[in-house]
Structure formats: structure tokens, C-alpha cells
Design a protein around this motif. Structure first.
Motif, PDB file in Angstrom:
ATOM      1  N   THR A 136      -8.805  22.822 -24.803  1.00 37.06           N
ATOM      2  CA  THR A 136      -8.931  21.309 -23.912  1.00 37.06           C
ATOM      3  C   THR A 136     -10.361  21.818 -22.821  1.00 37.06           C
ATOM      4  O   THR A 136      -9.968  20.233 -22.815  1.00 37.06           O
ATOM      5  CB  THR A 136      -7.860  22.469 -22.453  1.00 37.06           C
ATOM      6  N   ASP A 137     -11.307  22.346 -22.288  1.00 32.48           N
ATOM      7  CA  ASP A 137     -12.073  21.572 -22.546  1.00 32.48           C
ATOM      8  C   ASP A 137     -12.940  20.937 -22.987  1.00 32.48           C
ATOM      9  O   ASP A 137     -13.821  19.950 -22.276  1.00 32.48           O
ATOM     10  CB  ASP A 137     -12.804  23.161 -21.663  1.00 32.48           C
ATOM     11  N   ALA A 188      -7.216  27.774 -27.156  1.00 33.03           N
ATOM     12  CA  ALA A 188      -6.317  26.592 -26.123  1.00 33.03           C
ATOM     13  C   ALA A 188      -7.179  25.993 -24.972  1.00 33.03           C
ATOM     14  O   ALA A 188      -7.525  25.310 -24.930  1.00 33.03           O
ATOM     15  CB  ALA A 188      -5.414  27.454 -25.934  1.00 33.03           C
ATOM     16  N   ARG A 189      -7.581  27.635 -24.133  1.00 30.29           N
ATOM     17  CA  ARG A 189      -8.887  26.886 -22.932  1.00 30.29           C
ATOM     18  C   ARG A 189     -10.308  26.314 -23.116  1.00 30.29           C
ATOM     19  O   ARG A 189     -10.399  25.105 -22.671  1.00 30.29           O
ATOM     20  CB  ARG A 189      -9.234  27.461 -22.387  1.00 30.29           C
ATOM     21  N   VAL A 190     -10.602  27.101 -24.124  1.00 26.45           N
ATOM     22  CA  VAL A 190     -11.629  26.314 -25.218  1.00 26.45           C
ATOM     23  C   VAL A 190     -11.028  24.485 -26.233  1.00 26.45           C
ATOM     24  O   VAL A 190     -12.305  23.296 -26.240  1.00 26.45           O
ATOM     25  CB  VAL A 190     -12.454  26.960 -26.552  1.00 26.45           C
ATOM     26  N   ALA A 202      -4.506  32.497 -26.134  1.00 23.66           N
ATOM     27  CA  ALA A 202      -5.005  32.129 -25.274  1.00 23.66           C
ATOM     28  C   ALA A 202      -6.144  31.301 -24.715  1.00 23.66           C
ATOM     29  O   ALA A 202      -6.363  30.122 -23.989  1.00 23.66           O
ATOM     30  CB  ALA A 202      -4.637  32.686 -24.095  1.00 23.66           C
ATOM     31  N   TYR A 203      -7.272  32.248 -24.985  1.00 25.68           N
ATOM     32  CA  TYR A 203      -8.398  31.663 -24.942  1.00 25.68           C
ATOM     33  C   TYR A 203      -8.865  30.787 -25.971  1.00 25.68           C
ATOM     34  O   TYR A 203      -9.897  29.157 -25.440  1.00 25.68           O
ATOM     35  CB  TYR A 203      -9.335  32.557 -25.889  1.00 25.68           C
ATOM     36  N   ASP A 209      -1.541  36.202 -26.406  1.00 22.07           N
ATOM     37  CA  ASP A 209      -3.582  37.475 -26.557  1.00 22.07           C
ATOM     38  C   ASP A 209      -3.785  37.962 -27.449  1.00 22.07           C
ATOM     39  O   ASP A 209      -4.019  38.949 -28.219  1.00 22.07           O
ATOM     40  CB  ASP A 209      -2.700  38.095 -25.545  1.00 22.07           C
ATOM     41  N   THR A 232      -0.963  23.378 -25.330  1.00 22.82           N
ATOM     42  CA  THR A 232      -2.314  23.394 -26.352  1.00 22.82           C
ATOM     43  C   THR A 232      -2.170  24.293 -27.311  1.00 22.82           C
ATOM     44  O   THR A 232      -2.610  24.825 -28.279  1.00 22.82           O
ATOM     45  CB  THR A 232      -3.464  23.501 -25.208  1.00 22.82           C
ATOM     46  N   GLU A 233      -1.763  25.213 -26.337  1.00 16.05           N
ATOM     47  CA  GLU A 233      -1.263  27.096 -26.836  1.00 16.05           C
ATOM     48  C   GLU A 233      -0.587  26.792 -27.872  1.00 16.05           C
ATOM     49  O   GLU A 233      -0.436  27.338 -28.861  1.00 16.05           O
ATOM     50  CB  GLU A 233      -1.219  27.970 -26.140  1.00 16.05           C
ATOM     51  N   THR A 247     -18.283  28.519 -28.914  1.00 16.27           N
ATOM     52  CA  THR A 247     -17.280  28.964 -27.735  1.00 16.27           C
ATOM     53  C   THR A 247     -16.344  30.140 -27.889  1.00 16.27           C
ATOM     54  O   THR A 247     -16.212  30.327 -27.411  1.00 16.27           O
ATOM     55  CB  THR A 247     -17.252  27.244 -27.287  1.00 16.27           C
ATOM     56  N   ASP A 283       1.972  26.666 -22.823  1.00 15.13           N
ATOM     57  CA  ASP A 283       1.400  24.813 -22.634  1.00 15.13           C
ATOM     58  C   ASP A 283       1.140  23.591 -23.977  1.00 15.13           C
ATOM     59  O   ASP A 283       1.615  25.548 -24.887  1.00 15.13           O
ATOM     60  CB  ASP A 283       0.753  24.705 -22.047  1.00 15.13           C
TER      61      ASP A 283
END
Length: 111
Positions: free
Chosen positions: A77-78, A73-75, A70-71, A29, A10-11, A61, A8
Motif C-alpha cells: 500500500t505504501d 500488505a502495508r508495504v 499484514a506487514y 500475522d 491488499t491483505e 522494505t 482488506d
């Protein structure tokens, strides 16, 4: 298959920042530290996230799980979602709620 296949926005942004910092992730990954990232590289990553994505990510975090593209990018986005004013977040969620599954899928694909 390229790193950005299936990534995506952000990734893709995180992967680009890592590459600019001299890391060469081949997949979403790949681990930041296994690729040669160090504490100073992490500080530079956080500064670039704030500069390019407009959000401050708390460093702690990033240690909750393996630090992969991936991780991270999730952080990010959060953190972006947490920074939204509640009424703006509610409006976005209401708009998404009113969309069909096909419309949401098309929106995600466009990203």
C-alpha cells in the motif's frame, strides 16, 4: 475464523499470492519465513506483486519488521501511494477529507 475475516483487499491479495506460492498462512500475522518461504520464494512474491498489483516493492522494505501478510500488505500500500502522482494523491485525500466518518467507514467496509 478464516484468514480473510477482517482482511482488506491488499491483505487478501497478499495472502492469495502467498498461497499460490505454496505458503499456507492461517492468519494475517503468520510469518513468511516461518511458513517455509525462502529467498527465491520472496523474489517470486515480489514479481507477482508487480504483475497483479502493479507496483514494484523494494525488497529491503520487507525486512524492516517481521514479514507477515499484514506487514507485506502495508508495504505494498505504501508503494502504491508513493507511485501516485502528487496531484492525484491530493485529489484522493481531498475527497476523503470531505467525507463523513460514516461514509469513510462504508467505503472501507465495501473493500
Amino acid at each position: 475464523m478464516s484468514l480473510l475475516d477482517g482482511a482488506d483487499a491488499t491483505e487478501a491479495a497478499v495472502a492469495k499470492i502467498w498461497t499460490e506460492l505454496g505458503l499456507r498462512p492461517e492468519s494475517l500475522d503468520d510469518d513468511f519465513f516461518a511458513l517455509g518461504g525462502q529467498s527465491l520464494t520472496l523474489v517470486a512474491f515480489l514479481a507477482r506483486v508487480q504483475e497483479t498489483l502493479g507496483v514494484e516493492v523494494p525488497v529491503d522494505t520487507l525486512f524492516d519488521e517481521d514479514l507477515t501478510v499484514a506487514y507485506a500488505a502495508r508495504v505494498v500500500t505504501d508503494a502504491q501511494l508513493a507511485a501516485l502522482p502528487p496531484d492525484e494523491l491530493a485529489a484522493v485525500l481531498a475527497e476523503l477529507d470531505g467525507m463523513s466518518d460514516a461514509e469513510v467507514a462504508a467505503l472501507v467496509e465495501a473493500d
